[in-house]
Scaffold this motif. Structure first.
Motif, short mmCIF file in Angstrom:
data_model
loop_
_atom_site.label_atom_id
_atom_site.label_comp_id
_atom_site.label_asym_id
_atom_site.label_seq_id
_atom_site.Cartn_x
_atom_site.Cartn_y
_atom_site.Cartn_z
N LEU A 219 51.25 -10.51 23.00
CA LEU A 219 51.49 -9.96 21.67
C LEU A 219 50.26 -9.18 21.19
O LEU A 219 50.39 -8.05 20.71
CB LEU A 219 51.83 -11.08 20.67
CG LEU A 219 51.96 -10.66 19.21
CD1 LEU A 219 53.06 -9.63 19.02
CD2 LEU A 219 52.21 -11.89 18.35
N VAL B 269 50.01 -5.16 20.35
CA VAL B 269 49.49 -4.65 19.08
C VAL B 269 48.31 -3.71 19.34
O VAL B 269 48.22 -2.63 18.75
CB VAL B 269 49.08 -5.82 18.16
CG1 VAL B 269 48.29 -5.34 16.95
CG2 VAL B 269 50.31 -6.61 17.73
N ARG C 178 49.43 -0.33 20.84
CA ARG C 178 50.01 0.53 19.80
C ARG C 178 48.90 1.12 18.93
O ARG C 178 48.93 2.28 18.57
CB ARG C 178 51.02 -0.23 18.97
CG ARG C 178 51.85 0.72 18.11
CD ARG C 178 52.97 0.02 17.43
NE ARG C 178 52.42 -0.97 16.53
CZ ARG C 178 52.98 -1.32 15.40
NH1 ARG C 178 54.11 -0.80 15.02
NH2 ARG C 178 52.43 -2.22 14.62
N GLU D 138 56.89 -1.09 18.64
CA GLU D 138 57.21 -1.83 17.41
C GLU D 138 58.33 -2.82 17.64
O GLU D 138 58.27 -3.96 17.17
CB GLU D 138 57.57 -0.85 16.29
CG GLU D 138 56.39 -0.12 15.72
CD GLU D 138 56.79 0.97 14.71
OE1 GLU D 138 57.92 0.94 14.18
OE2 GLU D 138 55.95 1.86 14.49
N VAL D 139 59.38 -2.39 18.35
CA VAL D 139 60.50 -3.29 18.64
C VAL D 139 60.02 -4.46 19.51
O VAL D 139 60.39 -5.61 19.26
CB VAL D 139 61.66 -2.53 19.32
CG1 VAL D 139 62.69 -3.48 19.88
CG2 VAL D 139 62.30 -1.56 18.32
N GLU E 134 57.00 -5.70 19.66
CA GLU E 134 56.20 -6.57 18.81
C GLU E 134 57.08 -7.42 17.89
O GLU E 134 56.87 -8.63 17.76
CB GLU E 134 55.22 -5.74 17.98
CG GLU E 134 54.33 -6.57 17.09
CD GLU E 134 53.41 -5.73 16.21
OE1 GLU E 134 52.93 -6.30 15.19
OE2 GLU E 134 53.19 -4.54 16.50
N GLN E 135 58.06 -6.80 17.27
CA GLN E 135 58.96 -7.54 16.38
C GLN E 135 59.71 -8.64 17.14
O GLN E 135 59.85 -9.77 16.65
CB GLN E 135 59.96 -6.60 15.71
CG GLN E 135 59.35 -5.70 14.67
CD GLN E 135 60.31 -4.61 14.21
OE1 GLN E 135 61.45 -4.54 14.63
NE2 GLN E 135 59.82 -3.75 13.33
N HIS E 136 60.19 -8.30 18.33
CA HIS E 136 60.91 -9.29 19.13
C HIS E 136 60.00 -10.45 19.50
O HIS E 136 60.40 -11.62 19.40
CB HIS E 136 61.50 -8.65 20.39
CG HIS E 136 62.36 -9.59 21.16
ND1 HIS E 136 63.63 -9.91 20.78
CD2 HIS E 136 62.10 -10.32 22.28
CE1 HIS E 136 64.14 -10.79 21.62
NE2 HIS E 136 63.22 -11.05 22.55
N ARG F 40 57.29 -11.50 17.92
CA ARG F 40 56.99 -12.30 16.73
C ARG F 40 58.19 -13.16 16.30
O ARG F 40 58.03 -14.30 15.90
CB ARG F 40 56.56 -11.40 15.57
CG ARG F 40 55.19 -10.77 15.77
CD ARG F 40 54.73 -10.00 14.51
NE ARG F 40 53.56 -9.22 14.74
CZ ARG F 40 52.31 -9.71 14.81
NH1 ARG F 40 52.10 -11.00 14.68
NH2 ARG F 40 51.29 -8.90 15.02
N SER F 41 59.39 -12.60 16.41
CA SER F 41 60.60 -13.31 15.95
C SER F 41 61.09 -14.35 16.94
O SER F 41 61.74 -15.32 16.53
CB SER F 41 61.74 -12.31 15.72
OG SER F 41 61.39 -11.38 14.74
N HIS F 42 60.81 -14.17 18.23
CA HIS F 42 61.42 -15.03 19.24
C HIS F 42 60.44 -15.72 20.17
O HIS F 42 60.87 -16.40 21.11
CB HIS F 42 62.41 -14.20 20.07
CG HIS F 42 63.52 -13.63 19.26
ND1 HIS F 42 64.61 -14.37 18.85
CD2 HIS F 42 63.69 -12.39 18.74
CE1 HIS F 42 65.41 -13.61 18.14
NE2 HIS F 42 64.87 -12.40 18.05
#
Length: 182
Positions: A120, A124, A127, A155-156, A158-160, A162-164
């Motif tokens: 992760l 970050v 990016r 971004e997707v 990173e979001q995935h 963080r969320s999963h």
């Protein structure tokens, strides 16, 4: 796309040595397009030169070996445009992290958590470097479109993560408790 086309793309915008082409392919803006090694770049450049699609000149350097600088010819520019017009191959995505994630269930939970957090942070940081590098450089509209595509993918991801990430960590096996006598 192949290494030949990648070399032409770099030379389309500026002269470069084989070393500079390799650097752009490994850590620079071209690292997102095609994987290229010295073992593939130099033979591609030699063939391009034989075909009169690039030329080279030798520059002497003080205290260093001479360097060979490549330039694209008009025929090379035409060949590059023609190659871009050919049907595109499938995108290739390779990820050591995804192999790790695929087998997270056989690994200790603390190791999985550590690797997920490292990945992760690397995502970050990558990016951030992309934003920084291209913010400094100044881009044309096509470069901006490609950069924004890359940013969206990162971004997707990173979001995935963080969320999963908790799901992946939960899949990992808990370390068996060590016996106090050990």
């Amino acid at each position: 796309m192949n290494v030949r086309t990648l070399c032409l793309s770099i030379l389309y915008e500026e002269e470069a040595t084989g070393y500079e082409i390799r650097r752009l392919c490994v850590e620079g803006e071209c690292s997102y397009f095609v994987e290229a090694s010295f073992g593939s770049i130099y033979p591609a450049l030699a063939k391009l030169e034989d075909e009169k699609l690039v030329t080279s000149r030798t520059e002497q350097q003080t205290g260093k070996p001479a360097k060979k600088v490549y330039s694209i010819t008009e025929a090379g520019r035409a060949a590059f445009a023609e190659e871009l017009g050919a049907p595109l191959g499938e995108d290739v995505f390779r990820s050591p992290f995804l192999l790790f994630a695929r087998f997270a269930h056989i690994l200790p939970r603390d190791l999985v958590e550590m690797r997920v957090n490292e990945f992760l942070q690397r995502t970050v940081e990558d990016r951030r470097k992309l934003d920084e590098t291209f913010g400094e450089r100044g881009c044309n509209a096509a470069d901006t479109w490609v950069i924004n595509y890359g940013r969206a993918i990162m971004e997707v991801a990173e979001q995935h993560l963080r969320s999963h990430m908790h799901e992946l960590i939960t899949l990992a096996r808990a370390e068996p408790k060590k016996d106090a006598a050990e």
